[in-house]
Design an enzyme around this catalytic site. Structure first.
Site, PDB file in Angstrom:
ATOM      1  N   SER A 188       0.901  -1.153  -0.032  1.00  0.00           N
ATOM      2  CA  SER A 188      -0.005   0.209  -0.063  1.00  0.00           C
ATOM      3  C   SER A 188       0.721   1.283   0.045  1.00  0.00           C
ATOM      4  CB  SER A 188      -1.005  -0.028   1.247  1.00  0.00           C
ATOM      5  OG  SER A 188      -2.074   0.978   1.030  1.00  0.00           O
ATOM      6  N   ASP A 223     -10.195  -5.121  -3.744  1.00  0.00           N
ATOM      7  CA  ASP A 223      -9.439  -4.309  -2.555  1.00  0.00           C
ATOM      8  C   ASP A 223     -10.542  -3.050  -2.555  1.00  0.00           C
ATOM      9  OD1 ASP A 223      -7.994  -2.244  -1.881  1.00  0.00           O
ATOM     10  OD2 ASP A 223      -6.124  -3.362  -2.441  1.00  0.00           O
ATOM     11  N   HIS A 274      -7.344  -5.716   0.476  1.00  0.00           N
ATOM     12  CA  HIS A 274      -6.337  -5.081   0.555  1.00  0.00           C
ATOM     13  C   HIS A 274      -5.562  -5.636   1.866  1.00  0.00           C
ATOM     14  CE1 HIS A 274      -3.893  -1.472  -0.092  1.00  0.00           C
ATOM     15  NE2 HIS A 274      -3.938  -1.217   1.042  1.00  0.00           N
TER      16      HIS A 274
END
Length: 283
Positions: free
Chosen positions: A153, A230, A262
Site C-alpha cells: 500500500s 480491494d 487489501h
C-alpha cells in the site's frame, strides 16, 4: 551488532534465525527510531547475507510487516535478511499528527516534508534511502549494497518510488497494492497540503507514475500484485501504473487477483512469490 548506534530492545528465535527489535537515534528524523530485523541462520553463523527492506502501509509500524505477512518463513528458506522500519517519525509533537489515520503518525509516505512544522522530523524519504541502509550495512551481517525493497500500500508506493529515485541502490523491487500515483488521490492531496505546503510539484520525486513519466526507470522487473476486491482500488490506480511503465519501457509484472482484498491475508497469499523474486535477483 555491537556498536552503540543500535540499542537491542528484544530478540526472538524464529524460523531457525532471529528477530531483533532495535532502536537508534536518527540523524534524519531528529528523533529516536525503531527498526526490526530478521537475520537468517546464515547471518547468525557469520555470513553476510542480502537484505530486503520491507515497508508497511498507513497506520502501521515496524512490527506490522514481519508479524502479518508471513515473510520470515520464506526469507529463512532463501537466506535473506528482512529490515522493517517504522512508517513515520514518533514523538515529533506536531499538532494534529495523531488526529487522522492518513496524515502524521503512521502516515509518513516515505517522503521528506518541506513545510513547517512537519519538515523538522518528517523525513522518512531520506531515512529509508540513505541513513538506514548505511547503518544496517555497517552494524549488521548483511552484504553492503546487496539490497531489495518491497512494500504494501503506502509502503508499496514507497518501494517503487525509492527504487526509481536511485535505481543503482536497489537490485530488486516488488509491491503489494501500491498507491501508484499519490499525487492524484485524496491521501496524497492531504499530504500535499501539510507536508509540501500545497506545492503539488513536490510529488514529482515520490509519485511512481510521475517518476516513470519523467524518464526514471529501474533495470530490473517490478513485481506487483493487486487484489481486484480491494476496497481501495480506485485510489491505487494499478492501470495507471501499468500504462506509465509501458510508456517508459519499464519491465513490470502486474498480477491481478480476483477475490482478494487489501489486507495482509492477500499479502500472505503471494508473499512466497515475492521472496523468490528477490532471492533470484540477490543470490
Amino acid at each position: 551488532m555491537t556498536d552503540s548506534s543500535f540499542t537491542l530492545i528484544e530478540r526472538h528465535a524464529c524460523c531457525g534465525g532471529e528477530v531483533r527489535f532495535l532502536s537508534h537515534q536518527s540523524r534524519e528524523l531528529g528523533l529516536p527510531a525503531r527498526v526490526n530485523i530478521f537475520l537468517p541462520k546464515e547471518a547468525l553463523g557469520g555470513e553476510s547475507v542480502p537484505a530486503i527492506y520491507v515497508l508497511a502501509g498507513l497506520t502501521c509500524n515496524q512490527d506490522t510487516f514481519l508479524i502479518k505477512s508471513n515473510a520470515i518463513r520464506y526469507a529463512a528458506e532463501y537466506g535473506l535478511a528482512l529490515v522493517a522500519p517504522d512508517t513515520s517519525p514518533r514523538g515529533a509533537d506536531v499538532a494534529g499528527e495523531d488526529d487522522t489515520y492518513d496524515l502524521g503518525a503512521g502516515a509518513g509516505y516515505y517522503v521528506d516534508a518541506t513545510s513547517d512544522p512537519w519538515a523538522a522530523h518528517y523525513r522518512m524519504g531520506s531515512y529509508i534511502r540513505h541513513e538506514l541502509p548505511a547503518l544496517i550495512e555497517q552494524h549488521c551481517p548483511v552484504k553492503a549494497g546487496c539490497r531489495g525493497i518491497m512494500g504494501h500500500s503506502m509502503g508499496g508506493m514507497g518501494a517503487l518510488s525509492i527504487a526509481l529515485g536511485d535505481s543503482g541502490a536497489w537490485t530488486t523491487v516488488s509491491a503489494f497494492a501500491p498507491i501508484a500515483s499519490p499525487s492524484r488521490v485524496d491521501w496524497g492531496q492531504k499530504a500535499t497540503a501539510a507536508y509540501f505546503g500545497g506545492h503539488e510539484a513536490e510529488w514529482g520525486q515520490y509519485d511512481p507514475c510521475l517518476l516513470l513519466k519523467s524518464g526514471r526507470t529501474h533495470p530490473g522487473t517490478f513485481l506487483v500484485d493487486q487484489g481486484l476486491d480491494d476496497e481501495f482500488l480506485p485510489r491505487l490506480m494499478p492501470d495507471l501504473l501499468e500504462q506509465a511503465a509501458k510508456d517508459a519501457e519499464q519491465s513490470l509484472q502486474l498480477r491481478r487477483h480476483e477475490g482478494y482484498d487489501h489486507s495482509y491475508w492477500f499479502v500472505q497469499s503471494f508473499i512466497q512469490d515475492h521472496l523468490k523474486h528477490h532471492a533470484d535477483g540477490l543470490l
